[in-house]
Scaffold this motif. Structure first.
Motif, PDB file in Angstrom:
ATOM      1  N   GLY A 384       9.798 -81.188 -90.526  1.00 19.62           N
ATOM      2  CA  GLY A 384      10.078 -80.092 -89.425  1.00 19.62           C
ATOM      3  C   GLY A 384      10.874 -79.801 -88.375  1.00 19.62           C
ATOM      4  N   ASP A 385      12.213 -80.138 -88.559  1.00 21.21           N
ATOM      5  CA  ASP A 385      13.201 -80.386 -88.137  1.00 21.21           C
ATOM      6  C   ASP A 385      13.964 -78.782 -88.015  1.00 21.21           C
ATOM      7  OD1 ASP A 385      14.755 -80.113 -90.275  1.00 21.21           O
ATOM      8  OD2 ASP A 385      15.855 -82.415 -90.250  1.00 21.21           O
ATOM      9  N   GLY A 386      13.765 -77.911 -88.907  1.00 24.97           N
ATOM     10  CA  GLY A 386      13.906 -76.327 -88.843  1.00 24.97           C
ATOM     11  C   GLY A 386      14.858 -76.339 -90.045  1.00 24.97           C
ATOM     12  N   ASP A 392      18.839 -80.180 -96.259  1.00 25.94           N
ATOM     13  CA  ASP A 392      17.879 -81.598 -95.112  1.00 25.94           C
ATOM     14  C   ASP A 392      18.794 -82.969 -95.934  1.00 25.94           C
ATOM     15  OD1 ASP A 392      17.707 -83.307 -93.455  1.00 25.94           O
ATOM     16  OD2 ASP A 392      15.711 -82.133 -93.021  1.00 25.94           O
ATOM     17  N   LEU A 393      19.534 -83.142 -95.263  1.00 23.83           N
ATOM     18  CA  LEU A 393      20.341 -84.700 -95.796  1.00 23.83           C
ATOM     19  C   LEU A 393      19.598 -85.449 -95.579  1.00 23.83           C
ATOM     20  CD1 LEU A 393      24.132 -84.271 -95.170  1.00 23.83           C
ATOM     21  CD2 LEU A 393      22.975 -83.711 -97.232  1.00 23.83           C
ATOM     22  N   GLU A 394      19.346 -85.571 -94.178  1.00 24.89           N
ATOM     23  CA  GLU A 394      17.931 -86.519 -94.011  1.00 24.89           C
ATOM     24  C   GLU A 394      16.509 -86.138 -93.557  1.00 24.89           C
ATOM     25  OE1 GLU A 394      19.183 -88.067 -89.599  1.00 24.89           O
ATOM     26  OE2 GLU A 394      21.469 -88.458 -90.736  1.00 24.89           O
ATOM     27  N   PRO A 395      16.332 -85.626 -94.592  1.00 25.92           N
ATOM     28  CA  PRO A 395      14.668 -85.247 -94.555  1.00 25.92           C
ATOM     29  C   PRO A 395      12.784 -85.460 -93.760  1.00 25.92           C
ATOM     30  CG  PRO A 395      14.885 -86.432 -97.485  1.00 25.92           C
ATOM     31  CD  PRO A 395      16.253 -86.238 -95.862  1.00 25.92           C
ATOM     32  N   GLY A 407      20.737 -80.999 -90.834  1.00 26.57           N
ATOM     33  CA  GLY A 407      19.710 -81.958 -90.793  1.00 26.57           C
ATOM     34  C   GLY A 407      19.362 -83.411 -90.405  1.00 26.57           C
ATOM     35  N   LYS A 408      20.827 -83.430 -90.230  1.00 28.49           N
ATOM     36  CA  LYS A 408      20.965 -85.254 -89.910  1.00 28.49           C
ATOM     37  C   LYS A 408      21.020 -85.279 -87.765  1.00 28.49           C
ATOM     38  CE  LYS A 408      24.723 -87.097 -91.591  1.00 28.49           C
ATOM     39  NZ  LYS A 408      26.094 -87.551 -91.695  1.00 28.49           N
ATOM     40  N   ALA A 409      20.507 -86.139 -87.708  1.00 33.62           N
ATOM     41  CA  ALA A 409      19.973 -86.253 -86.749  1.00 33.62           C
ATOM     42  C   ALA A 409      21.408 -86.047 -85.462  1.00 33.62           C
ATOM     43  CB  ALA A 409      19.067 -87.692 -86.077  1.00 33.62           C
ATOM     44  N   ILE A 410      21.736 -85.928 -83.974  1.00 32.13           N
ATOM     45  CA  ILE A 410      22.566 -85.879 -83.017  1.00 32.13           C
ATOM     46  C   ILE A 410      21.961 -87.039 -82.381  1.00 32.13           C
ATOM     47  CG2 ILE A 410      23.692 -85.259 -81.726  1.00 32.13           C
ATOM     48  CD1 ILE A 410      23.184 -82.051 -82.553  1.00 32.13           C
ATOM     49  N   ILE A 430      23.982 -76.932 -83.762  1.00 30.17           N
ATOM     50  CA  ILE A 430      22.708 -76.511 -83.844  1.00 30.17           C
ATOM     51  C   ILE A 430      22.306 -76.759 -85.530  1.00 30.17           C
ATOM     52  CG2 ILE A 430      22.925 -75.704 -81.511  1.00 30.17           C
ATOM     53  CD1 ILE A 430      23.158 -72.665 -83.468  1.00 30.17           C
ATOM     54  N   PRO A 431      20.945 -76.438 -85.878  1.00 33.44           N
ATOM     55  CA  PRO A 431      20.393 -76.561 -87.169  1.00 33.44           C
ATOM     56  C   PRO A 431      21.497 -75.266 -87.550  1.00 33.44           C
ATOM     57  CG  PRO A 431      18.517 -77.297 -86.356  1.00 33.44           C
ATOM     58  CD  PRO A 431      19.944 -76.843 -85.156  1.00 33.44           C
ATOM     59  N   VAL A 432      22.513 -75.311 -88.653  1.00 31.86           N
ATOM     60  CA  VAL A 432      22.580 -73.421 -89.056  1.00 31.86           C
ATOM     61  C   VAL A 432      21.834 -72.596 -89.381  1.00 31.86           C
ATOM     62  CG1 VAL A 432      21.942 -74.216 -92.154  1.00 31.86           C
ATOM     63  CG2 VAL A 432      24.239 -72.525 -91.215  1.00 31.86           C
ATOM     64  N   VAL A 433      22.138 -71.084 -89.654  1.00 38.03           N
ATOM     65  CA  VAL A 433      21.828 -70.168 -89.326  1.00 38.03           C
ATOM     66  C   VAL A 433      22.373 -69.762 -90.776  1.00 38.03           C
ATOM     67  CG1 VAL A 433      20.025 -67.809 -88.428  1.00 38.03           C
ATOM     68  CG2 VAL A 433      20.853 -70.409 -87.127  1.00 38.03           C
ATOM     69  N   PHE A 434      21.069 -68.621 -91.343  1.00 36.86           N
ATOM     70  CA  PHE A 434      22.023 -67.870 -92.719  1.00 36.86           C
ATOM     71  C   PHE A 434      21.700 -66.504 -92.496  1.00 36.86           C
ATOM     72  CE2 PHE A 434      22.298 -72.550 -94.140  1.00 36.86           C
ATOM     73  CZ  PHE A 434      23.364 -72.385 -94.865  1.00 36.86           C
ATOM     74  N   PHE A 435      22.177 -65.899 -92.220  1.00 36.85           N
ATOM     75  CA  PHE A 435      22.099 -64.409 -92.961  1.00 36.85           C
ATOM     76  C   PHE A 435      22.060 -63.294 -93.823  1.00 36.85           C
ATOM     77  CE2 PHE A 435      22.905 -66.052 -88.460  1.00 36.85           C
ATOM     78  CZ  PHE A 435      21.913 -64.448 -87.568  1.00 36.85           C
TER      79      PHE A 435
END
Length: 523
Positions: A384-386, A392-395, A407-410, A430-435
């Protein structure tokens, strides 16, 4: 009798051998319907016999036949049959002197005790003929109804004709224990009463050989042999796929006038009317081999109806579109598509992202090519991290953990605090936003990640965030810079709507200049 008995035994062995061979062939080499060449059946029949002859009344006769049939096509077959039987006859009109004088069975030539010629007495002719026969026949079948209207065709009529031979033995009954019958009392009776009176008088021994035509007959051990021809009409009814019942009238002609032992007229001349044997029988046939064989040859009307019906249904399907999707049922691989749903050329609902969920049921119809989706087409995000699991490299990051676009923790030590330096530095990725291609619209699947980023910014009220928009390399560079700026601005607007001061947000566009982007084209 021995010769014809051997013929019948040989015929039965032939029948049994062919039945065994047919079953063996079917067992070892299954026959395909489109390669069928022949079909076999065998049967037995029996019925009443009648002799068309110079003797007026016929009674008590019977005949029995066995046969083997070989179908050459749907309508044509060959049949070999052999049989035996007998026929009886009696005249109620007395023979004249000339008739008696010329008939060797009545004038004492065949039996010295049976001599009605001297002196001439009233005499009534009679006979008993036993026979054995064999014929090879050709059969042609006609259907009784239109195969285009029904596949329940069970009945056919047929005609047949053939050639073969008959061995017959004709005897007459003219003697009792005391000698010749005295017919004088019979002649005194009205003609309508004579037949019954004669039946009571005769003892039925048939002890005297009848006259033989030496010009036409060949004598054998068990009788006289004649080449014979037959023809007839039959009715066939299928009880099951293997068993048929049939009714048949068989007319047998041998060119002889002595099957009844009588050929002389009152004036001493020959009658000129040759005898003909008729068998009216009922029988049963059994068909051998694969059902496909039987279906094709013995019930061809049903086969034709089935093919015709299938073709009609195919033609009908070309003009029927049950679900109204524009694809005829014959070609439609999903003929129950809901009304209004867009389909491809095969009639299946469109699935643009190929995730197995049709677009009309897909809550996220443009998932990444390799995305793992749930039952409504939304990419799975286990933690549920978006960031969807497939990117997600850290699912398995803990709940509410701030992550980057991979998906890696900051981690907090990585954040440079703006209030300490007085400069604008990034809070983190920020989590990547794809268009979608050439689109500035944020897809709903990324709203949660942007809202979580807003919550993080609220925890650090003095920090500022730079949002950089990117595009792919296609298109005009100036247009791509503008498109990237609009994409970054859309993300900024969502953050502002979530309670973040717009003065804390810096908008920038790199266009297609950097591959690692916060906002980029969807793969």
């Amino acid at each position: 009798m021995k010769l014809l008995n051997l013929i019948l035994i040989a015929f039965m062995l032939f029948l049994a051998g062919n039945s065994f061979a047919q079953n063996k062939e079917v067992k070892n080499k299954p026959v395909k319907p489109d390669k069928i060449k022949t079909s076999w059946s065998a049967g037995v029949s029996g019925g009443a016999t009648l002799l068309l002859s110079d003797v007026k009344y016929q009674f008590k006769g019977y005949g029995v036949d066995v046969n083997i049939n070989k179908a050459i096509s749907n309508s044509f077959a060959l049949r070999l049959h052999a049989g035996f039987g007998n026929v009886y006859g009696l005249n109620d009109i007395s023979a004249t002197g000339a008739t008696v004088a010329n008939n060797s069975a009545l004038n004492g030539k065949n039996d010295s005790f049976s001599n009605y010629a001297t002196p001439v007495k009233d005499v009534y002719t009679n006979f008993k003929t036993t026979y054995k026969e064999a014929y090879l026949e050709a059969i042609y079948y006609f259907p009784l109804s239109d195969f285009r209207k029904s596949d329940k065709q069970k009945a056919r009529i047929y005609i047949f004709a053939g050639a073969g031979g008959i061995v017959y033995n004709t005897k007459v009954d003219q003697l009792n224990a005391s000698g010749m019958y005295d017919y004088s009392t019979i002649s005194l009776l009205p003609q309508k009463d004579r037949t019954e009176a004669l039946k009571k008088m005769l003892d039925g021994n048939y002890e005297t050989n009848a006259e033989i035509d030496n010009n036409h007959n060949t004598e054998l051990l068990d009788g006289s042999f004649l080449i014979s021809f037959d023809a007839g009409l039959g009715f066939n009814y299928s009880i099951s796929k293997r068993i048929d019942m049939f009714l048949e009238a068989d007319y047998k002609y041998s060119g002889s006038d002595l099957l009844d032992g009588v050929r002389w007229q009152a004036n001493g001349s020959l009658t000129g009317n040759n005898d003909a044997l008729i068998l009216l029988g009922i029988g049963i046939n059994y068909r051998f081999g694969k059902i496909a064989n039987i279906y094709w040859f013995d019930n061809p009307e049903a086969m034709h109806y089935k093919v015709t019906l299938q073709n009609k249904r195919k033609i009908d399907q070309l003009s029927i579109d049950s679900d109204g999707d524009g694809v005829a049922d014959y070609f439609d691989r999903d003929p129950e598509t809901p009304s209004g749903v867009a389909v491809d050329g095969s009639g299946k609902p469109l699935d643009n992202d190929k995730d197995g969920i049709p677009d009309y049921l897909d809550s996220e119809p443009f998932s990444d090519k390799n995305a793992i989706v749930d039952s409504v087409g939304v990419a799975l995000d286990s933690d549920g991290d978006g960031v969807p699991d497939h990117r997600d490299l850290e699912p398995k990051t803990p709940e509410k953990t701030l992550v980057n676009f991979q998906g890696k923790a900051i981690r907090l030590p990585e954040i440079v605090r703006a209030e300490k330096t007085g400069s604008v530095t990034p809070l983190g990725f920020i989590p990547v936003v794809f268009f979608d291609f050439n689109s500035p619209t944020v897809r709903t699947e990324y709203y949660n990640a942007i809202l979580e980023l807003a919550e993080a910014l609220k925890q650090y009220p003095n920090d500022k965030l730079k949002i950089v928009g990117h595009t792919d390399a296609s298109g005009n560079p100036e247009y791509n810079i503008e498109l990237g700026k609009r994409r970054a601005q859309l993300v900024s607007d969502i953050l502002v709507a979530s309670g973040i001061d717009k003065n804390r947000l810096i908008i920038e566009s790199k266009g297609a200049g950097q591959p690692l982007s916060v906002i980029s084209r969807r793969d």
